[in-house]
Design a protein around this motif. Structure first.
Motif, PDB file in Angstrom:
ATOM      1  N   LYS A 182       0.746  -1.189   0.001  1.00  0.00           N
ATOM      2  CA  LYS A 182       0.101  -0.005  -0.242  1.00  0.00           C
ATOM      3  C   LYS A 182       0.935   1.237  -0.160  1.00  0.00           C
ATOM      4  CE  LYS A 182      -4.166   0.753   1.383  1.00  0.00           C
ATOM      5  NZ  LYS A 182      -5.400   0.236   1.001  1.00  0.00           N
ATOM      6  N   HIS A 185       2.680   1.139  -3.266  1.00  0.00           N
ATOM      7  CA  HIS A 185       1.782   1.954  -4.142  1.00  0.00           C
ATOM      8  C   HIS A 185       1.311   3.495  -4.339  1.00  0.00           C
ATOM      9  CE1 HIS A 185       0.102   0.775  -7.637  1.00  0.00           C
ATOM     10  NE2 HIS A 185      -1.488   1.451  -7.205  1.00  0.00           N
ATOM     11  N   SER A 189       2.112   6.090  -7.065  1.00  0.00           N
ATOM     12  CA  SER A 189       1.324   6.907  -7.676  1.00  0.00           C
ATOM     13  C   SER A 189       1.218   8.200  -7.470  1.00  0.00           C
ATOM     14  CB  SER A 189      -0.022   6.415  -7.730  1.00  0.00           C
ATOM     15  OG  SER A 189       0.255   6.337  -6.229  1.00  0.00           O
ATOM     16  N   THR A 193       1.661  10.778 -11.048  1.00  0.00           N
ATOM     17  CA  THR A 193       1.066  12.082 -10.812  1.00  0.00           C
ATOM     18  C   THR A 193       0.883  12.534 -11.290  1.00  0.00           C
ATOM     19  OG1 THR A 193      -0.945  10.124 -10.228  1.00  0.00           O
ATOM     20  CG2 THR A 193      -1.781  12.722 -10.431  1.00  0.00           C
ATOM     21  N   GLY A 237       1.806  -2.412  -8.868  1.00  0.00           N
ATOM     22  CA  GLY A 237      -0.051  -2.586  -8.524  1.00  0.00           C
ATOM     23  C   GLY A 237       0.129  -4.033  -8.956  1.00  0.00           C
ATOM     24  N   GLY A 241      -1.893  -6.192  -5.706  1.00  0.00           N
ATOM     25  CA  GLY A 241      -3.456  -7.585  -6.366  1.00  0.00           C
ATOM     26  C   GLY A 241      -2.484  -8.510  -5.713  1.00  0.00           C
ATOM     27  N   PHE A 243      -1.128  -9.391  -2.757  1.00  0.00           N
ATOM     28  CA  PHE A 243      -1.982  -9.097  -1.557  1.00  0.00           C
ATOM     29  C   PHE A 243      -3.052  -9.401  -0.839  1.00  0.00           C
ATOM     30  CE2 PHE A 243      -3.453  -5.923   0.689  1.00  0.00           C
ATOM     31  CZ  PHE A 243      -3.312  -6.474   2.418  1.00  0.00           C
ATOM     32  N   LYS A 251     -11.819  -8.580  -1.350  1.00  0.00           N
ATOM     33  CA  LYS A 251     -11.491  -7.672  -2.125  1.00  0.00           C
ATOM     34  C   LYS A 251     -11.422  -7.664  -3.608  1.00  0.00           C
ATOM     35  CE  LYS A 251      -9.899  -3.767  -0.532  1.00  0.00           C
ATOM     36  NZ  LYS A 251      -8.639  -2.587   0.120  1.00  0.00           N
ATOM     37  N   MET A 325      -8.692   1.978 -13.039  1.00  0.00           N
ATOM     38  CA  MET A 325      -7.456   2.223 -12.728  1.00  0.00           C
ATOM     39  C   MET A 325      -6.408   1.789 -13.164  1.00  0.00           C
ATOM     40  SD  MET A 325      -5.824   2.151  -8.992  1.00  0.00           S
ATOM     41  CE  MET A 325      -6.007   0.611  -9.001  1.00  0.00           C
ATOM     42  N   GLY A 329      -3.680   3.676 -15.844  1.00  0.00           N
ATOM     43  CA  GLY A 329      -2.142   3.128 -15.219  1.00  0.00           C
ATOM     44  C   GLY A 329      -1.182   2.469 -16.599  1.00  0.00           C
ATOM     45  N   ALA A 369      -7.578   8.491 -11.764  1.00  0.00           N
ATOM     46  CA  ALA A 369      -6.863   6.798 -11.192  1.00  0.00           C
ATOM     47  C   ALA A 369      -6.786   7.296  -9.516  1.00  0.00           C
ATOM     48  CB  ALA A 369      -5.254   6.788 -11.891  1.00  0.00           C
ATOM     49  N   ILE A 370      -5.657   8.724  -9.042  1.00  0.00           N
ATOM     50  CA  ILE A 370      -6.063   8.429  -7.863  1.00  0.00           C
ATOM     51  C   ILE A 370      -7.574   8.327  -7.565  1.00  0.00           C
ATOM     52  CG2 ILE A 370      -5.150   9.593  -5.737  1.00  0.00           C
ATOM     53  CD1 ILE A 370      -2.759   9.343  -6.925  1.00  0.00           C
ATOM     54  N   GLY A 373      -8.915   4.753  -8.278  1.00  0.00           N
ATOM     55  CA  GLY A 373      -8.131   3.949  -6.687  1.00  0.00           C
ATOM     56  C   GLY A 373      -8.322   3.503  -5.487  1.00  0.00           C
ATOM     57  N   TRP A 374      -8.503   5.553  -4.653  1.00  0.00           N
ATOM     58  CA  TRP A 374      -8.768   5.010  -3.425  1.00  0.00           C
ATOM     59  C   TRP A 374     -10.301   4.370  -3.382  1.00  0.00           C
ATOM     60  CZ3 TRP A 374      -6.464   4.980   0.754  1.00  0.00           C
ATOM     61  CH2 TRP A 374      -4.955   5.176   1.181  1.00  0.00           C
ATOM     62  N   PHE A 376     -11.671   2.830  -4.628  1.00  0.00           N
ATOM     63  CA  PHE A 376     -11.894   1.297  -5.538  1.00  0.00           C
ATOM     64  C   PHE A 376     -11.380   0.868  -3.794  1.00  0.00           C
ATOM     65  CE2 PHE A 376      -8.944  -1.945  -6.030  1.00  0.00           C
ATOM     66  CZ  PHE A 376      -9.706  -3.276  -5.775  1.00  0.00           C
ATOM     67  N   THR A 377     -10.507   1.368  -2.848  1.00  0.00           N
ATOM     68  CA  THR A 377      -9.403   0.089  -1.912  1.00  0.00           C
ATOM     69  C   THR A 377     -10.458   0.360  -1.027  1.00  0.00           C
ATOM     70  OG1 THR A 377      -8.897   2.308  -0.833  1.00  0.00           O
ATOM     71  CG2 THR A 377      -7.851   0.076  -3.105  1.00  0.00           C
TER      72      THR A 377
HETATM   73  C1  HDD Z   1      -1.952   6.889 -10.266  1.00  0.00           C
HETATM   74  C2  HDD Z   1      -2.481   6.224 -10.382  1.00  0.00           C
HETATM   75  C3  HDD Z   1      -2.359   5.249 -10.029  1.00  0.00           C
HETATM   76  C4  HDD Z   1      -2.604   4.065 -11.045  1.00  0.00           C
HETATM   77  C5  HDD Z   1      -1.641   4.604 -12.127  1.00  0.00           C
HETATM   78  C6  HDD Z   1      -2.547   2.663 -10.586  1.00  0.00           C
HETATM   79  N1  HDD Z   1      -3.086   2.666  -9.107  1.00  0.00           N
HETATM   80 FE1  HDD Z   1      -3.335   1.356  -8.003  1.00  0.00          FE
HETATM   81  N2  HDD Z   1      -3.632   2.711  -6.654  1.00  0.00           N
HETATM   82  C7  HDD Z   1      -4.206   4.044  -6.697  1.00  0.00           C
HETATM   83  C8  HDD Z   1      -3.378   4.460  -7.751  1.00  0.00           C
HETATM   84  C9  HDD Z   1      -2.409   4.135  -9.383  1.00  0.00           C
HETATM   85  C10 HDD Z   1      -3.717   4.668  -4.966  1.00  0.00           C
HETATM   86  C11 HDD Z   1      -5.294   5.291  -4.920  1.00  0.00           C
HETATM   87  O1  HDD Z   1      -2.420   4.806  -4.920  1.00  0.00           O
HETATM   88  C12 HDD Z   1      -4.588   2.849  -4.217  1.00  0.00           C
HETATM   89  C13 HDD Z   1      -5.593   3.577  -3.502  1.00  0.00           C
HETATM   90  C14 HDD Z   1      -5.171   3.137  -2.288  1.00  0.00           C
HETATM   91  C15 HDD Z   1      -3.784   2.764  -3.055  1.00  0.00           C
HETATM   92  O2  HDD Z   1      -3.251   1.821  -1.371  1.00  0.00           O
HETATM   93  O3  HDD Z   1      -3.354   2.672  -3.666  1.00  0.00           O
HETATM   94  C16 HDD Z   1      -4.482   2.133  -5.677  1.00  0.00           C
HETATM   95  C17 HDD Z   1      -4.715   0.690  -5.086  1.00  0.00           C
HETATM   96  C18 HDD Z   1      -4.393  -0.273  -5.662  1.00  0.00           C
HETATM   97  C19 HDD Z   1      -4.436  -1.788  -5.997  1.00  0.00           C
HETATM   98  C20 HDD Z   1      -5.556  -2.063  -4.228  1.00  0.00           C
HETATM   99  C21 HDD Z   1      -4.813  -2.677  -3.530  1.00  0.00           C
HETATM  100  C22 HDD Z   1      -5.526  -1.890  -1.793  1.00  0.00           C
HETATM  101  O4  HDD Z   1      -6.713  -2.787  -1.669  1.00  0.00           O
HETATM  102  O5  HDD Z   1      -4.110  -2.636  -0.735  1.00  0.00           O
HETATM  103  C23 HDD Z   1      -4.445  -2.596  -6.637  1.00  0.00           C
HETATM  104  C24 HDD Z   1      -4.757  -4.303  -6.689  1.00  0.00           C
HETATM  105  C25 HDD Z   1      -4.168  -1.879  -7.391  1.00  0.00           C
HETATM  106  N3  HDD Z   1      -4.175  -0.417  -7.231  1.00  0.00           N
HETATM  107  C26 HDD Z   1      -3.254  -2.223  -8.765  1.00  0.00           C
HETATM  108  C27 HDD Z   1      -2.652  -0.928  -9.710  1.00  0.00           C
HETATM  109  C28 HDD Z   1      -2.593  -1.856 -11.204  1.00  0.00           C
HETATM  110  C29 HDD Z   1      -2.748  -3.401 -11.288  1.00  0.00           C
HETATM  111  C30 HDD Z   1      -2.212  -1.138 -11.418  1.00  0.00           C
HETATM  112  C31 HDD Z   1      -1.349  -0.763 -13.081  1.00  0.00           C
HETATM  113  C32 HDD Z   1      -1.195  -0.243 -13.880  1.00  0.00           C
HETATM  114  C33 HDD Z   1      -3.182  -0.154 -11.320  1.00  0.00           C
HETATM  115  N4  HDD Z   1      -2.965   0.018  -9.603  1.00  0.00           N
HETATM  116  C34 HDD Z   1      -2.378   1.737 -11.087  1.00  0.00           C
END
Ligand code: HDD
Ligand code: HEM
Ligand code: HEM
Lengths: 450, 336
Positions: A182, A185, A189, A193, A237, A241, A243, A251, A325, A329, A369-370, A373-374, A376-377
């Motif tokens: 976490k 990532h 990210s 961004t 990322g 997945g 994890f 989830k 998201m 990416g 995407a930010i 992503g948030w 989503f989690t």
């Molecule tokens: C620029 C922003 C951005 C981009 C391009 C991506 N992500 Fe992401 N993602 C995030 C910004 C983000 C985040 C906002 O940072 C999150 C939300 C909470 C967290 O832990 O990170 C997140 C969460 C998040 C989670 C859930 C983690 C959790 O719940 O513990 C997964 C499985 C992924 N991402 C996987 C990916 C994959 C496979 C990507 C492939 C390219 C990807 N993300 C691109």
């Protein structure tokens, strides 16, 4: 769904965090870019890079202000809206929250110093060194706050018996299974961004006719780093997945509409879900890809949602958030990769307007995407606020006035968002780089004034 | 010392820090706007801005520290205050948000904007009033527990003379602390014209400050006898505070030793603030929360104290550097 205090509290929390995260992301990422630019300027003895750092820093002060005030709002709102949750969780996870304030403190002090000492030192390197504590402070605060959020997803380091908490281990709570992926990532990210947003602004100006060296250097710098961060974000990322597959399978299953536990599971892209029969239509299937995402091997068994009682399923619309998201990416990595390739092999196409347009589009997309992503989690964790221990509706306030507060804060964020944008646009329009280069006697000044 | 005592002392110290730096900040914002409206602005604005610009963000962190710290050390406060303070807390938050962001929009934006200045000048006075109300609530009598619900008795609060006396004290203290600091700063900057104006303000707000403090004492005896008696037991602290106040006013009148004058103001408020805090113990919220009853488990309390020691050893040198560069650097202060 009822529009009761619980619902209103969720909306207000989501609204505040969703607004804060825009500024928090900039606050974590932009100092890194400023540091890189100033360092390049000193190493190459090139005033363009120093000017770049200076101008970024100036815009940064305005966004930091909004980050600070919205962050203050979250800090207080967590107690105001989720008092029972904070009372319980505070006993186990107060440590990183507390340490975060030190990180802010550290950052705030050095940011103040950095902004007001541009020309005060005889050796420019001293000034450049001052940005390092800012970078450390902001990334450390992201680290601490993210451990808290990780704890909400995989709580550990305590025992709960009849509502009484015993056996507390603060460090174990902080370094829970969700923490590594976490934190990594979130940081990568945020860097991605910020780099991409800065690249998008530069590309925008180039499209509008500014072609001086200053812009070229800015675009090359931001795009190169965007590529680095985009690859890092995708790799991490993927680890996120893995994890999820191990520690929060519901989830991942909700994100993938994966109902039956099986090996060689397909990855589903897009599609429409029939809520009754749980059949998916119109999707794109990538054979075995989900098993690979979950465990690097097609034979990995991926837990399906049917293993969980239905009232513990997260909302299934998170599938779209996840797909978007990941899609963004891929887009960001592809555009940054394309730019770097073109620059190496086909120099004369570096300023191709279509390429520049793709970069401009990437700026808002990365911020989207930010947000995705948030959401989503956070939504994917529901119905838990503290997974396995406390449901979100058990943590909520009993106060009757959340609705009015929701209206009030919506108005506040609207005003802040609009005024902040206007101030930033005016700031850079009134004082374009050409003018500033002229004033500071840097080569390239006075050309192509927009 | 027990964990709860260490915890509350540390938090109270930071709240004191916030009261001082925020008062300077809020008062300066107000003076600068007032100066603009009355035409005296140009003289004092320079002094105010040179001091404020590098430190405003640090001010806010003092508050965050207190908020996060109190929930960390005493998690029960989250429950009681959290439930009861949704409305007043949110209002304070919105004021803080407006003030902080419009300050930045005004100063870092491309051109100064009178409306922005109005916003941060006036919210600066409303914030101390609304935050002071939270201290008022901690005196008890305004929060009621009904079964599982904690309710704030808004009506009682608005009609209470004690509550209004605290608001009054907060307002005049802000103006007094701020004016006396800025007098000192203007003097150091050798900006004698600004010093003259600010000096007049500092003197002008001194008597109202002491008058408002007496009002609070009187109202307190009426509102919370237990706390009032406990304050009498610690009366030496308030006597010392009064002594420093007299010294500060004397130095202001003879226009000498402004550094010592401001230090006396700091000590005046310090003694009064800690006298109030000490006699408030063991209660955090009369009669529901005491420090002993609500303190976090020993493991967490210990971890927090270690984190605090670690944090301080990082912060103190950085703060000293900040002060060296902007407060005690003669060249910077004089605007060169
Ligand atoms: C620029 C922003 C951005 C981009 C391009 C991506 N992500 Fe992401 N993602 C995030 C910004 C983000 C985040 C906002 O940072 C999150 C939300 C909470 C967290 O832990 O990170 C997140 C969460 C998040 C989670 C859930 C983690 C959790 O719940 O513990 C997964 C499985 C992924 N991402 C996987 C990916 C994959 C496979 C990507 C492939 C390219 C990807 N993300 C691109
Ligand atoms: C320390 C970190 C965090 C804590 C303690 C926290 C806490 C919470 C809580 C209590 C809720 C209410 C549950 C619900 O609405 O269903 C929530 C929901 C939410 N949070 Fe987080 N959060 C954290 C991090 C974040 C961050 C950084 C974001 C970024 C934007 C975020 C976005 C959201 C969103 C969008 C919701 C609404 C979800 C929904 O409507 O179901 N959270 N969070
Ligand atoms: C992972 C998501 C988050 C990140 C990356 C993040 C990062 C940041 C950053 C960079 C700032 C500006 C600080 C400064 O420049 O001084 C900030 C402000 C703040 N954030 Fe967040 N934040 C996140 C989520 C949260 C959450 C969930 C909370 C609540 C517990 C929170 C509480 C705060 C507070 C209290 C401030 C104001 C601090 C100050 O006055 O300096 N943040 N945050």
């Amino acid at each position: 769904m009822e529009f009761d205090t619980f619902m209103q509290s969720r909306i207000l929390t989501g609204l505040t965090l969703g607004f804060h995260i825009i500024f928090a992301t900039i606050g974590v990422g932009v100092p890194v870019m400023i540091m890189i630019a100033e360092w390049m300027g000193i190493r190459k003895n090139d005033p363009h890079y120093r000017l770049l750092a200076r101008r970024w820093a100036r815009g940064f002060t305005v966004t930091v202000a909004v980050g600070v005030v919205t962050g203050t709002a979250i800090g207080m709102q967590l107690s105001l809206l989720w008092p029972s949750f904070m009372q319980l969780a505070g006993q186990v996870i107060a440590l990183p929250l507390f340490m975060e304030t030190f990180a802010f403190f550290f950052e705030a002090i050095f940011l103040g110093i950095y902004l007001y000492t541009w020309d005060r030192f005889k050796k420019p390197i001293y000034h450049c060194l001052l940005v390092i504590p800012v970078v450390i402070g902001s990334s450390a605060s992201a680290f601490f706050i993210t451990t808290v959020n990780a704890f909400m997803n995989t709580p550990q380091g305590f025992k709960l018996e009849n509502g009484v908490i015993t056996g507390i281990e603060p460090l174990k709570a902080m370094f829970n299974p969700a923490t590594p992926t976490k934190v990594a990532h979130v940081l990568s990210s945020a860097y991605l961004t910020s780099a991409f947003v800065l690249a998008a602004i530069t590309a925008w100006f180039i499209l509008r006719g500014s072609r001086s060296d200053y812009y070229q250097k800015a675009l090359r710098l931001t795009m190169t780093w965007s590529l680095v961060f985009a690859i890092a974000t995708a790799v991490i990322g993927d680890l996120s997945g893995k994890f999820l597959a191990e520690y929060q399978p519901e989830k991942l299953a909700a994100a993938e509409w994966h109902f039956e536990t099986e090996k060689q599971a397909d990855l589903i892209l897009g599609g429409v879900l029939d809520k009754e029969t749980l059949e998916v239509k119109g999707e794109l299937r990538i054979p075995m890809a989900l098993s690979i995402l979950a465990g690097s091997h097609p034979d990995t068994e991926v837990t399906g949602l049917n293993e969980f009682p239905r009232d513990l399923w997260p909302p299934l619309y998170v599938h779209y958030l996840f797909d978007l998201m990941v899609g963004i990416g891929m887009y960001l990595a592809a555009v940054a990769g394309l730019f770097v390739l073109v620059r190496i092999w086909k120099k004369k196409h570096e300023w191709n307007p279509w390429l520049l347009r793709l970069i401009v589009l990437g700026g808002p997309l990365s911020m989207l995407a930010i947000e995705l992503g948030w959401i989503f989690t956070e939504v994917g964790r529901q119905p838990w606020i503290l997974r396995g221990f406390m449901r979100t509706d058990e943590g909520v306030t009993t106060s009757a006035n959340v609705g009015q507060m929701l209206v009030l804060f919506s108005g506040l964020y609207a005003v802040l968002g609009i005024v902040c944008t206007v101030v930033l646009i005016r700031m850079f329009r009134k004082n374009p780089p050409e003018k500033e280069m002229g004033k500071r006697g840097i080569e390239g000044g006075g050309q192509h004034v927009v | 010392m027990s964990y709860e005592l260490i915890g509350i002392t540390v938090l109270w110290l930071f709240l004191y820090g916030y009261v001082i730096v925020a008062s300077i900040d809020f008062g300066a914002g107000f003076f600068s706007y007032y100066g603009k409206v009355t035409g005296k602005g140009e003289v004092i604005n320079q002094v105010i801005n040179r001091y404020l610009s590098p430190v405003w963000e640090v001010t806010n962190v003092f508050l965050i520290f207190f908020l996060v710290g109190i929930v960390g050390f005493f998690p029960d406060t989250a429950y009681y205050f959290g439930t009861a303070l949704l409305v007043p807390g949110s209002i304070a938050l919105i004021l803080l948000a407006i003030r902080g962001s419009f300050y930045a929009f005004h100063h870092y934006g491309s051109k100064p904007n009178t409306f922005y200045e109005f916003l941060y000048g006036t919210t600066g006075l409303l914030i101390p009033a609304s935050l002071a109300t939270i201290l008022t609530i901690s005196e008890g009598g305004f929060i009621e527990k009904k079964g599982n619900e904690v309710v704030l008795l808004m009506d009682t609060l608005l009609k209470s003379p004690y509550s209004w006396s605290v608001v009054l004290l907060a307002l005049v203290s802000v103006l007094f602390i701020s004016a006396s600091f800025l007098t000192y700063y203007a003097h150091k900057a050798e900006d004698y014209e600004a010093e003259r104006v600010l000096h007049k303000w500092a003197l002008g707000w001194s008597l109202p400050t002491i008058f408002a403090s007496f009002l609070v004492f009187v109202a307190m005896s009426d509102h919370n006898m237990q706390h009032f008696t406990s304050m009498l037991d610690n009366s030496w602290m308030f006597v010392v505070s009064m002594g420093f106040f007299t010294l500060a006013v004397y130095l202001l009148m003879v226009r000498k030793y402004y550094g010592w004058m401001f230090l006396s103001v700091l000590l005046q408020f310090g003694f009064a603030f800690f006298g109030y805090g000490k006699s408030h113990l063991p209660y955090i919220l009369y009669p529901y929360i005491t420090v002993q009853g609500s303190v976090n488990n020993p493991v967490m309390a210990q971890a927090l104290i270690w984190a605090f020691i670690g944090g301080l050893s990082l912060l103190v040198p950085s703060l000293l550097l900040l002060m060296k560069l902007f407060l005690f650097d003669a060249k910077y202060v004089k605007g060169r």
